[in-house]
Motif scaffolding. Structure first.
Motif, PDB file in Angstrom:
ATOM      1  N   THR A   1      58.137  34.515  46.850  1.00 26.18           N
ATOM      2  CA  THR A   1      58.419  33.538  47.895  1.00 26.18           C
ATOM      3  C   THR A   1      59.238  32.368  47.356  1.00 26.18           C
ATOM      4  OG1 THR A   1      56.359  34.110  49.034  1.00 26.18           O
ATOM      5  CG2 THR A   1      57.403  32.035  49.641  1.00 26.18           C
TER       6      THR A   1
ATOM      7  N   GLY B   1      55.587  38.517  50.244  1.00 27.34           N
ATOM      8  CA  GLY B   1      56.119  37.301  49.652  1.00 27.34           C
ATOM      9  C   GLY B   1      57.559  37.009  49.994  1.00 27.34           C
TER      10      GLY B   1
ATOM     11  N   ARG C   1      53.093  37.357  44.586  1.00 34.12           N
ATOM     12  CA  ARG C   1      53.448  36.913  45.933  1.00 34.12           C
ATOM     13  C   ARG C   1      54.138  35.549  45.890  1.00 34.12           C
ATOM     14  NH1 ARG C   1      49.750  35.158  51.050  1.00 34.12           N
ATOM     15  NH2 ARG C   1      49.637  33.281  49.797  1.00 34.12           N
ATOM     16  N   SER C   2      53.599  34.636  45.106  1.00 34.00           N
ATOM     17  CA  SER C   2      54.136  33.273  45.065  1.00 34.00           C
ATOM     18  C   SER C   2      55.504  33.225  44.408  1.00 34.00           C
ATOM     19  CB  SER C   2      53.151  32.353  44.335  1.00 34.00           C
ATOM     20  OG  SER C   2      51.897  32.332  44.990  1.00 34.00           O
TER      21      SER C   2
ATOM     22  N   THR D   1      55.336  27.115  46.695  1.00 33.73           N
ATOM     23  CA  THR D   1      54.695  28.284  46.089  1.00 33.73           C
ATOM     24  C   THR D   1      54.853  28.304  44.574  1.00 33.73           C
ATOM     25  OG1 THR D   1      56.702  29.579  46.553  1.00 33.73           O
ATOM     26  CG2 THR D   1      54.888  29.739  48.142  1.00 33.73           C
TER      27      THR D   1
ATOM     28  N   PRO E   1      57.443  33.770  53.947  1.00 38.70           N
ATOM     29  CA  PRO E   1      58.485  32.765  54.191  1.00 38.70           C
ATOM     30  C   PRO E   1      58.718  32.505  55.674  1.00 38.70           C
ATOM     31  CG  PRO E   1      59.182  34.259  52.473  1.00 38.70           C
ATOM     32  CD  PRO E   1      57.915  34.832  53.039  1.00 38.70           C
TER      33      PRO E   1
ATOM     34  N   LEU F   1      57.938  27.001  51.090  1.00 37.86           N
ATOM     35  CA  LEU F   1      58.522  27.982  50.183  1.00 37.86           C
ATOM     36  C   LEU F   1      58.627  27.406  48.776  1.00 37.86           C
ATOM     37  CD1 LEU F   1      61.399  29.447  52.394  1.00 37.86           C
ATOM     38  CD2 LEU F   1      58.965  29.990  52.394  1.00 37.86           C
TER      39      LEU F   1
END
Length: 290
Positions: free
Chosen positions: A43, A211, A39-40, A182, A216, A179
Protein backbone atom coordinates in the motif's frame (compact mmCIF):
# COMPACT_ATOMS: atom_id res chain seq x y z
CA UNK A 1 -24.13 16.80 -7.94
CA UNK A 2 -23.86 18.65 -4.62
CA UNK A 3 -20.96 18.06 -2.25
CA UNK A 4 -22.96 16.05 0.29
CA UNK A 5 -24.26 13.64 -2.33
CA UNK A 6 -20.74 13.26 -3.72
CA UNK A 7 -19.47 12.53 -0.22
CA UNK A 8 -22.07 9.83 0.34
CA UNK A 9 -21.23 8.05 -2.91
CA UNK A 10 -17.48 8.21 -2.32
CA UNK A 11 -17.73 7.01 1.27
CA UNK A 12 -20.08 4.12 0.50
CA UNK A 13 -17.66 2.92 -2.20
CA UNK A 14 -14.93 3.02 0.43
CA UNK A 15 -16.97 0.95 2.85
CA UNK A 16 -17.64 -1.70 0.20
CA UNK A 17 -13.95 -1.88 -0.74
CA UNK A 18 -13.00 -2.23 2.94
CA UNK A 19 -15.32 -5.22 3.29
CA UNK A 20 -12.91 -7.36 1.23
CA UNK A 21 -10.05 -6.80 3.66
CA UNK A 22 -10.58 -9.69 6.08
CA UNK A 23 -11.38 -12.32 3.38
CA UNK A 24 -8.24 -11.41 1.41
CA UNK A 25 -6.08 -11.47 4.54
CA UNK A 26 -7.44 -14.92 5.34
CA UNK A 27 -6.81 -16.13 1.80
CA UNK A 28 -3.18 -15.10 2.18
CA UNK A 29 -2.73 -17.67 4.95
CA UNK A 30 0.15 -15.81 6.61
CA UNK A 31 0.85 -14.92 10.22
CA UNK A 32 0.17 -11.51 11.77
CA UNK A 33 3.49 -9.70 11.35
CA UNK A 34 4.37 -10.97 7.87
CA UNK A 35 0.85 -10.20 6.64
CA UNK A 36 0.98 -6.75 8.22
CA UNK A 37 4.36 -6.01 6.61
CA UNK A 38 3.44 -7.29 3.13
CA UNK A 39 0.06 -5.56 3.00
CA UNK A 40 1.41 -2.29 4.38
CA UNK A 41 4.50 -2.19 2.18
CA UNK A 42 2.44 -2.75 -0.96
CA UNK A 43 0.00 0.00 0.00
CA UNK A 44 2.81 2.41 0.85
CA UNK A 45 4.55 1.66 -2.47
CA UNK A 46 1.37 2.45 -4.40
CA UNK A 47 0.89 5.64 -2.38
CA UNK A 48 4.45 6.72 -3.18
CA UNK A 49 3.88 6.17 -6.91
CA UNK A 50 0.64 8.17 -6.82
CA UNK A 51 2.35 10.96 -4.89
CA UNK A 52 5.20 11.16 -7.42
CA UNK A 53 2.79 11.23 -10.36
CA UNK A 54 0.70 13.97 -8.78
CA UNK A 55 3.81 15.96 -7.92
CA UNK A 56 4.94 15.66 -11.53
CA UNK A 57 1.67 16.45 -13.30
CA UNK A 58 -0.40 18.32 -10.66
CA UNK A 59 2.09 20.07 -8.37
CA UNK A 60 -0.59 22.41 -7.05
CA UNK A 61 -2.95 19.61 -5.98
CA UNK A 62 -4.01 20.18 -2.38
CA UNK A 63 -3.71 16.46 -1.61
CA UNK A 64 0.08 16.90 -1.67
CA UNK A 65 -0.08 19.34 1.24
CA UNK A 66 -2.22 17.83 4.01
CA UNK A 67 -0.44 19.90 6.68
CA UNK A 68 -0.36 19.20 10.39
CA UNK A 69 -3.81 17.63 10.21
CA UNK A 70 -2.39 15.07 7.78
CA UNK A 71 0.38 14.15 10.21
CA UNK A 72 -2.05 13.59 13.06
CA UNK A 73 -4.59 11.72 10.95
CA UNK A 74 -1.77 9.65 9.46
CA UNK A 75 -0.64 8.59 12.90
CA UNK A 76 -4.18 7.49 13.71
CA UNK A 77 -4.59 5.60 10.43
CA UNK A 78 -1.20 3.92 10.72
CA UNK A 79 -1.80 2.69 14.25
CA UNK A 80 -5.33 1.56 13.39
CA UNK A 81 -3.93 -0.84 10.77
CA UNK A 82 -1.80 -2.51 13.43
CA UNK A 83 -4.60 -2.75 15.97
CA UNK A 84 -7.15 -3.97 13.41
CA UNK A 85 -5.01 -6.87 12.22
CA UNK A 86 -4.08 -7.51 15.82
CA UNK A 87 -7.78 -7.97 16.53
CA UNK A 88 -8.33 -10.19 13.47
CA UNK A 89 -5.49 -12.51 14.52
CA UNK A 90 -6.27 -12.59 18.25
CA UNK A 91 -10.04 -12.86 18.62
CA UNK A 92 -13.15 -13.98 16.79
CA UNK A 93 -14.09 -12.03 13.67
CA UNK A 94 -17.52 -11.38 15.20
CA UNK A 95 -15.88 -9.65 18.14
CA UNK A 96 -13.82 -7.42 15.86
CA UNK A 97 -16.69 -6.29 13.65
CA UNK A 98 -18.95 -5.75 16.65
CA UNK A 99 -16.48 -3.48 18.42
CA UNK A 100 -15.37 -1.63 15.26
CA UNK A 101 -19.06 -1.05 14.49
CA UNK A 102 -19.06 1.50 17.28
CA UNK A 103 -16.86 3.80 15.18
CA UNK A 104 -19.82 6.06 14.23
CA UNK A 105 -20.79 6.44 17.88
CA UNK A 106 -17.29 7.54 18.83
CA UNK A 107 -17.05 9.76 15.74
CA UNK A 108 -20.34 11.42 16.68
CA UNK A 109 -19.15 11.81 20.29
CA UNK A 110 -15.84 13.36 19.21
CA UNK A 111 -17.66 15.63 16.77
CA UNK A 112 -20.01 16.79 19.50
CA UNK A 113 -17.26 17.34 22.08
CA UNK A 114 -14.58 18.82 19.81
CA UNK A 115 -16.37 20.32 16.81
CA UNK A 116 -19.77 21.36 18.20
CA UNK A 117 -21.47 19.11 15.65
CA UNK A 118 -25.01 18.09 16.50
CA UNK A 119 -26.21 15.10 14.44
CA UNK A 120 -29.92 15.31 13.75
CA UNK A 121 -32.52 12.90 14.99
CA UNK A 122 -32.48 10.91 11.74
CA UNK A 123 -28.75 10.26 12.06
CA UNK A 124 -29.07 9.10 15.66
CA UNK A 125 -32.01 6.85 14.77
CA UNK A 126 -30.05 5.32 11.89
CA UNK A 127 -27.03 4.76 14.11
CA UNK A 128 -29.23 3.10 16.71
CA UNK A 129 -30.71 0.75 14.12
CA UNK A 130 -27.27 -0.15 12.80
CA UNK A 131 -25.93 -0.86 16.26
CA UNK A 132 -29.00 -3.05 16.83
CA UNK A 133 -28.22 -4.93 13.63
CA UNK A 134 -24.60 -5.48 14.63
CA UNK A 135 -25.71 -6.63 18.07
CA UNK A 136 -28.01 -9.24 16.50
CA UNK A 137 -25.22 -10.48 14.22
CA UNK A 138 -22.75 -11.16 17.03
CA UNK A 139 -25.08 -11.75 19.98
CA UNK A 140 -23.56 -14.38 22.19
CA UNK A 141 -20.23 -14.22 20.37
CA UNK A 142 -18.21 -12.01 22.70
CA UNK A 143 -17.76 -14.75 25.27
CA UNK A 144 -15.40 -16.62 22.91
CA UNK A 145 -12.99 -13.73 22.42
CA UNK A 146 -9.58 -13.02 23.86
CA UNK A 147 -8.88 -9.88 25.86
CA UNK A 148 -5.95 -8.77 23.66
CA UNK A 149 -8.00 -9.05 20.46
CA UNK A 150 -10.97 -7.24 21.96
CA UNK A 151 -8.80 -4.41 23.23
CA UNK A 152 -7.10 -4.16 19.83
CA UNK A 153 -10.49 -3.84 18.14
CA UNK A 154 -11.54 -1.16 20.64
CA UNK A 155 -8.33 0.77 19.95
CA UNK A 156 -9.08 0.54 16.22
CA UNK A 157 -12.48 2.09 16.78
CA UNK A 158 -11.06 5.02 18.74
CA UNK A 159 -8.25 5.60 16.23
CA UNK A 160 -10.58 5.56 13.21
CA UNK A 161 -12.99 7.92 14.95
CA UNK A 162 -10.06 10.20 15.74
CA UNK A 163 -8.90 10.21 12.11
CA UNK A 164 -12.44 10.98 10.92
CA UNK A 165 -12.67 13.87 13.38
CA UNK A 166 -9.33 15.33 12.29
CA UNK A 167 -10.43 15.21 8.66
CA UNK A 168 -13.76 16.77 9.52
CA UNK A 169 -12.17 19.61 11.51
CA UNK A 170 -9.44 20.45 9.00
CA UNK A 171 -11.54 20.01 5.82
CA UNK A 172 -8.17 19.26 4.21
CA UNK A 173 -7.79 16.78 1.38
CA UNK A 174 -6.40 13.75 3.23
CA UNK A 175 -6.88 11.27 0.40
CA UNK A 176 -3.21 10.18 0.33
CA UNK A 177 -2.64 10.31 4.08
CA UNK A 178 -3.86 6.75 4.90
CA UNK A 179 -1.67 5.38 2.10
CA UNK A 180 1.43 7.19 3.32
CA UNK A 181 0.62 6.23 6.91
CA UNK A 182 1.03 2.52 6.11
CA UNK A 183 4.77 3.06 6.50
CA UNK A 184 4.12 2.87 10.27
CA UNK A 185 2.65 -0.67 10.31
CA UNK A 186 5.14 -1.68 7.58
CA UNK A 187 8.08 -0.80 9.82
CA UNK A 188 6.49 -2.50 12.83
CA UNK A 189 5.71 -5.64 10.81
CA UNK A 190 9.23 -5.84 9.34
CA UNK A 191 10.73 -5.44 12.81
CA UNK A 192 8.59 -8.13 14.42
CA UNK A 193 8.46 -10.83 11.71
CA UNK A 194 11.00 -13.54 10.98
CA UNK A 195 13.87 -12.54 8.62
CA UNK A 196 12.36 -14.41 5.65
CA UNK A 197 8.77 -13.52 6.49
CA UNK A 198 7.84 -11.75 3.24
CA UNK A 199 8.86 -14.75 1.14
CA UNK A 200 7.00 -17.32 3.22
CA UNK A 201 3.44 -16.00 2.97
CA UNK A 202 1.56 -19.03 1.56
CA UNK A 203 -0.60 -17.06 -0.90
CA UNK A 204 0.95 -13.59 -1.31
CA UNK A 205 -1.20 -12.69 -4.35
CA UNK A 206 -4.27 -12.13 -2.17
CA UNK A 207 -2.42 -9.96 0.33
CA UNK A 208 -0.94 -7.91 -2.52
CA UNK A 209 -4.38 -7.54 -4.13
CA UNK A 210 -5.62 -6.25 -0.79
CA UNK A 211 -2.69 -3.90 -0.29
CA UNK A 212 -2.40 -2.58 -3.83
CA UNK A 213 -6.07 -2.25 -4.81
CA UNK A 214 -8.77 -2.64 -2.16
CA UNK A 215 -7.14 -0.98 0.84
CA UNK A 216 -5.89 2.08 -1.11
CA UNK A 217 -9.34 2.54 -2.65
CA UNK A 218 -11.06 2.17 0.72
CA UNK A 219 -8.62 4.41 2.56
CA UNK A 220 -8.82 7.16 -0.05
CA UNK A 221 -12.62 7.17 -0.14
CA UNK A 222 -13.02 7.07 3.63
CA UNK A 223 -10.38 9.78 4.12
CA UNK A 224 -12.04 12.10 1.59
CA UNK A 225 -15.53 11.54 3.04
CA UNK A 226 -15.13 13.82 6.10
CA UNK A 227 -14.68 16.80 3.75
CA UNK A 228 -18.37 16.49 2.86
CA UNK A 229 -20.05 14.49 5.63
CA UNK A 230 -20.32 14.53 9.39
CA UNK A 231 -18.16 12.11 11.37
CA UNK A 232 -21.21 10.04 12.28
CA UNK A 233 -22.17 9.58 8.63
CA UNK A 234 -18.64 8.56 7.61
CA UNK A 235 -18.47 6.18 10.54
CA UNK A 236 -21.69 4.49 9.47
CA UNK A 237 -20.15 3.62 6.11
CA UNK A 238 -17.45 1.67 7.94
CA UNK A 239 -20.27 -0.64 9.03
CA UNK A 240 -20.63 -1.91 5.46
CA UNK A 241 -17.69 -4.17 6.28
CA UNK A 242 -19.74 -5.70 9.07
CA UNK A 243 -22.52 -6.54 6.64
CA UNK A 244 -20.59 -7.63 3.58
CA UNK A 245 -17.51 -9.37 4.99
CA UNK A 246 -19.54 -12.40 6.21
CA UNK A 247 -21.07 -12.69 2.74
CA UNK A 248 -17.63 -12.75 1.08
CA UNK A 249 -16.36 -15.23 3.68
CA UNK A 250 -19.35 -17.47 2.99
CA UNK A 251 -18.77 -17.24 -0.76
CA UNK A 252 -15.05 -18.02 -0.53
CA UNK A 253 -14.77 -20.38 2.43
CA UNK A 254 -18.30 -21.85 2.36
CA UNK A 255 -18.86 -20.82 5.95
CA UNK A 256 -22.51 -20.92 6.85
CA UNK A 257 -24.28 -17.63 7.51
CA UNK A 258 -26.60 -17.92 10.46
CA UNK A 259 -30.12 -16.59 10.63
CA UNK A 260 -28.85 -14.09 13.18
CA UNK A 261 -26.34 -12.72 10.67
CA UNK A 262 -28.95 -12.49 7.93
CA UNK A 263 -31.40 -10.66 10.18
CA UNK A 264 -28.83 -8.21 11.53
CA UNK A 265 -27.35 -7.65 8.09
CA UNK A 266 -30.76 -6.83 6.65
CA UNK A 267 -31.30 -4.22 9.38
CA UNK A 268 -27.91 -2.66 8.70
CA UNK A 269 -28.38 -2.51 4.94
CA UNK A 270 -31.90 -1.10 5.14
CA UNK A 271 -30.86 1.49 7.73
CA UNK A 272 -27.90 2.66 5.64
CA UNK A 273 -29.87 2.75 2.39
CA UNK A 274 -32.75 4.57 4.08
CA UNK A 275 -30.45 7.17 5.59
CA UNK A 276 -28.57 7.67 2.31
CA UNK A 277 -31.80 8.13 0.34
CA UNK A 278 -33.09 10.57 2.93
CA UNK A 279 -29.88 12.59 2.72
CA UNK A 280 -29.90 12.59 -1.07
CA UNK A 281 -33.33 14.24 -0.97
CA UNK A 282 -32.10 17.01 1.29
CA UNK A 283 -30.23 20.04 0.13
CA UNK A 284 -28.16 20.37 3.27
CA UNK A 285 -26.05 17.79 5.16
CA UNK A 286 -27.69 16.17 8.15
CA UNK A 287 -25.62 18.10 10.68
CA UNK A 288 -25.49 21.61 12.03
CA UNK A 289 -22.30 23.25 13.25
CA UNK A 290 -22.72 25.98 15.83
Amino acid sequence: MNSHRRGLIITIIGGIALSFDVPLVRLGGGELWQTLALRSLSTFALGAVIWLLLRRFQPDNSVLRPGKAGLLAGLFYGLSTITFLGGVFNTATANVVFIVAFTPMFAALFGWLLLNEHPSRSTWITMGLMILGVGIIVSGGLSGGELLGNMSALATTLLLAGAITVGRKSRADLGLVPLAATIIPAIIGLTMMQPDGLTTVPQPFWVLLDGLVLIPLAFWCLAVGPKYLSGAEVGMCYLLETVLAPIWVWSIFAEEISQRTLTGGAILILALIGHALWQLRRRQPDVSVL
